[in-house]
Design an enzyme around this catalytic site. Structure first.
Site, short mmCIF file in Angstrom:
data_model
loop_
_atom_site.label_atom_id
_atom_site.label_comp_id
_atom_site.label_asym_id
_atom_site.label_seq_id
_atom_site.Cartn_x
_atom_site.Cartn_y
_atom_site.Cartn_z
N THR A 94 44.10 76.19 19.38
CA THR A 94 42.84 75.68 19.93
C THR A 94 43.19 74.64 20.97
OG1 THR A 94 41.73 76.00 17.81
CG2 THR A 94 40.66 74.54 19.41
N LYS A 169 35.19 79.12 21.31
CA LYS A 169 35.65 78.39 20.11
C LYS A 169 35.08 76.96 20.08
CE LYS A 169 38.52 76.67 16.97
NZ LYS A 169 38.62 77.01 15.58
N LYS A 244 39.19 66.86 16.68
CA LYS A 244 39.93 67.42 17.83
C LYS A 244 39.02 68.40 18.61
CE LYS A 244 43.39 70.85 18.98
NZ LYS A 244 44.32 71.88 18.53
P1 NAD Z 1 50.42 72.69 12.30
O1 NAD Z 1 50.70 71.34 12.83
O2 NAD Z 1 50.48 72.94 10.83
O3 NAD Z 1 51.43 73.75 12.99
C1 NAD Z 1 51.90 73.66 14.31
C2 NAD Z 1 53.36 74.07 14.28
O4 NAD Z 1 53.85 74.09 15.63
C3 NAD Z 1 54.26 73.10 13.50
O5 NAD Z 1 54.97 73.82 12.50
C4 NAD Z 1 55.19 72.52 14.57
O6 NAD Z 1 56.50 72.26 14.10
C5 NAD Z 1 55.20 73.65 15.59
N1 NAD Z 1 55.58 73.24 16.94
C6 NAD Z 1 55.11 72.20 17.67
N2 NAD Z 1 55.74 72.18 18.89
C7 NAD Z 1 56.59 73.22 18.90
C8 NAD Z 1 57.51 73.72 19.86
N3 NAD Z 1 57.65 73.16 21.05
N4 NAD Z 1 58.23 74.82 19.54
C9 NAD Z 1 58.08 75.41 18.33
N5 NAD Z 1 57.23 74.99 17.37
C10 NAD Z 1 56.50 73.90 17.65
O7 NAD Z 1 49.00 73.10 12.88
P2 NAD Z 1 48.02 74.27 12.35
O8 NAD Z 1 47.07 73.69 11.35
O9 NAD Z 1 48.82 75.48 12.01
O10 NAD Z 1 47.14 74.52 13.67
C11 NAD Z 1 47.67 75.24 14.78
C12 NAD Z 1 46.55 75.47 15.77
O11 NAD Z 1 45.49 76.18 15.15
C13 NAD Z 1 45.94 74.16 16.32
O12 NAD Z 1 45.69 74.32 17.68
C14 NAD Z 1 44.65 74.01 15.49
O13 NAD Z 1 43.66 73.29 16.18
C15 NAD Z 1 44.27 75.47 15.31
N6 NAD Z 1 43.43 75.74 14.12
C16 NAD Z 1 43.76 75.18 12.91
C17 NAD Z 1 42.98 75.46 11.80
C18 NAD Z 1 43.31 74.88 10.43
O14 NAD Z 1 42.48 74.96 9.52
N7 NAD Z 1 44.51 74.30 10.25
C19 NAD Z 1 41.86 76.31 11.92
C20 NAD Z 1 41.57 76.89 13.16
C21 NAD Z 1 42.38 76.59 14.25
#
Ligand code: NAD
Length: 294
Positions: A94, A169, A244
């Site tokens: 997102t 979204k 966010k």
């Molecule tokens: P998270 O922080 O658990 O996962 C993100 C991952 O990206 C981490 O494991 C981190 O180590 C990795 N990362 C960061 N920079 C990196 C790089 N340069 N190279 C490789 N890996 C890298 O976050 P999440 O909860 O999985 O959310 C991910 C996305 O999904 C976000 O944009 C969030 O807004 C969206 N989202 C989350 C949810 C939810 O309920 N968690 C729901 C809908 C959408």
């Protein structure tokens, strides 16, 4: 079977990559966290030593990263120089609409095809493969993306051109944030007026005040279907992530001079809630402040 690189194996990406592997794809996984990489290996993915290695032979690349700056960095430093021409890039994070459009333009100049494909549904839906994807990109790109996204979700909807997925979204989540607060306010007022809250739910859930926030995600414990309210507001969709999305909506509204007073107020209320230390609680826990409990 498609060779798919998956970058970002966090709360959401971990389950999504596992579902691609389960569907028979050859998934080359990368994350900065070795723990996340280990979990991906256990789930049937092939861990890569770097993002560049993961994308080198891929026909498609899925990114599921925290925010726009991470997506921009991966597109500029990894995908643009290392992905082969014709590779399909699917960003499911997102992020802001401007970055989504910028990285799609960058991809196009390098002979790559990009879609923004943010999701609705939380960690449980990511694990279960029941996400909803809102896709921005050309009709040709959508036709290639749809079968891949279907392995991770129950609905894949073409929203329009690049950036339209992110626009859908954040508009949806701005509506959700405002409607959750309105639902919480109504329950808090009903309580103070001496109404039985189950009785109020029985009435409002079949009346004109009904919403998803009320009937699918009721913020009152023991009322309606089981929700995070029944688990002391643990799990679910974290208030920090709602903040966010509301901040992204404000940013998008400012960029096109749109008046979104309810979205702006919802952002202020969630900002105060998160500043008070509740960022990790489910977003429906904001009812506790409206009821004067925290
Ligand atoms: P998270 O922080 O658990 O996962 C993100 C991952 O990206 C981490 O494991 C981190 O180590 C990795 N990362 C960061 N920079 C990196 C790089 N340069 N190279 C490789 N890996 C890298 O976050 P999440 O909860 O999985 O959310 C991910 C996305 O999904 C976000 O944009 C969030 O807004 C969206 N989202 C989350 C949810 C939810 O309920 N968690 C729901 C809908 C959408």
């Amino acid at each position: 079977m498609t060779t798919i690189a998956f970058i970002g194996l966090g709360h959401m990406g971990g389950g999504m990559a596992a579902n691609l592997a389960k569907s028979g794809h050859d998934v080359r996984a990368f994350d900065l966290s070795s723990e996340a990489l280990h979990r991906a290996k256990t789930a049937g993915c092939l861990p890569a030593a770097s993002a560049a290695e993961a994308v080198a032979d891929a026909e498609a690349v899925v990114t599921m990263l925290p925010a726009g700056k991470h997506v921009r960095e991966i597109y500029e430093t990894i995908l643009a120089p290392h992905a082969k021409a014709g590779t399909l890039l699917l960003d499911c994070s997102t992020i802001d609409v401007t970055t989504a459009r910028d990285v799609a333009t960058l991809a196009e100049t390098k002979g790559l095809i990009a879609v923004d494909a943010p999701v609705s549904g939380g960690i449980a839906a990511a694990n279960a493969g029941t996400l909803t994807f809102m896709v921005g990109g050309s009709a040709e790109a959508f036709a290639r993306a749809e079968p891949i996204l279907s392995n991770m979700g129950k609905a894949v909807i073409h929203a329009g051109a690049n950036g339209a997925g992110q626009a859908a979204k954040i508009c949806n989540n701005m509506l959700l944030g405002a409607s959750m607060i309105a639902t919480c306010e109504a329950f808090a007022l009903a309580d103070k007026l001496g109404l039985d809250l189950q009785r109020f739910y029985d009435i409002a859930s079949v009346s004109s005040g009904q919403s998803w926030s009320m009937t699918s995600y009721c913020p009152i414990p023991g009322v309606g279907p089981e929700t995070p309210a029944d688990r002391n507001y643990e799990g679910g969709f974290a208030a920090a992530l709602m903040l966010k999305d509301l901040s992204l909506a404000r940013q998008a509204a400012a960029s096109v001079d749109a008046d979104t007073p309810m979205g702006a107020r919802a952002a202020e209320l969630y900002q105060a809630f998160v500043d008070g230390g509740a960022g990790g609680r489910d977003f429906s826990a904001i009812i506790t402040t409206l009821r004067g409990e925290s």
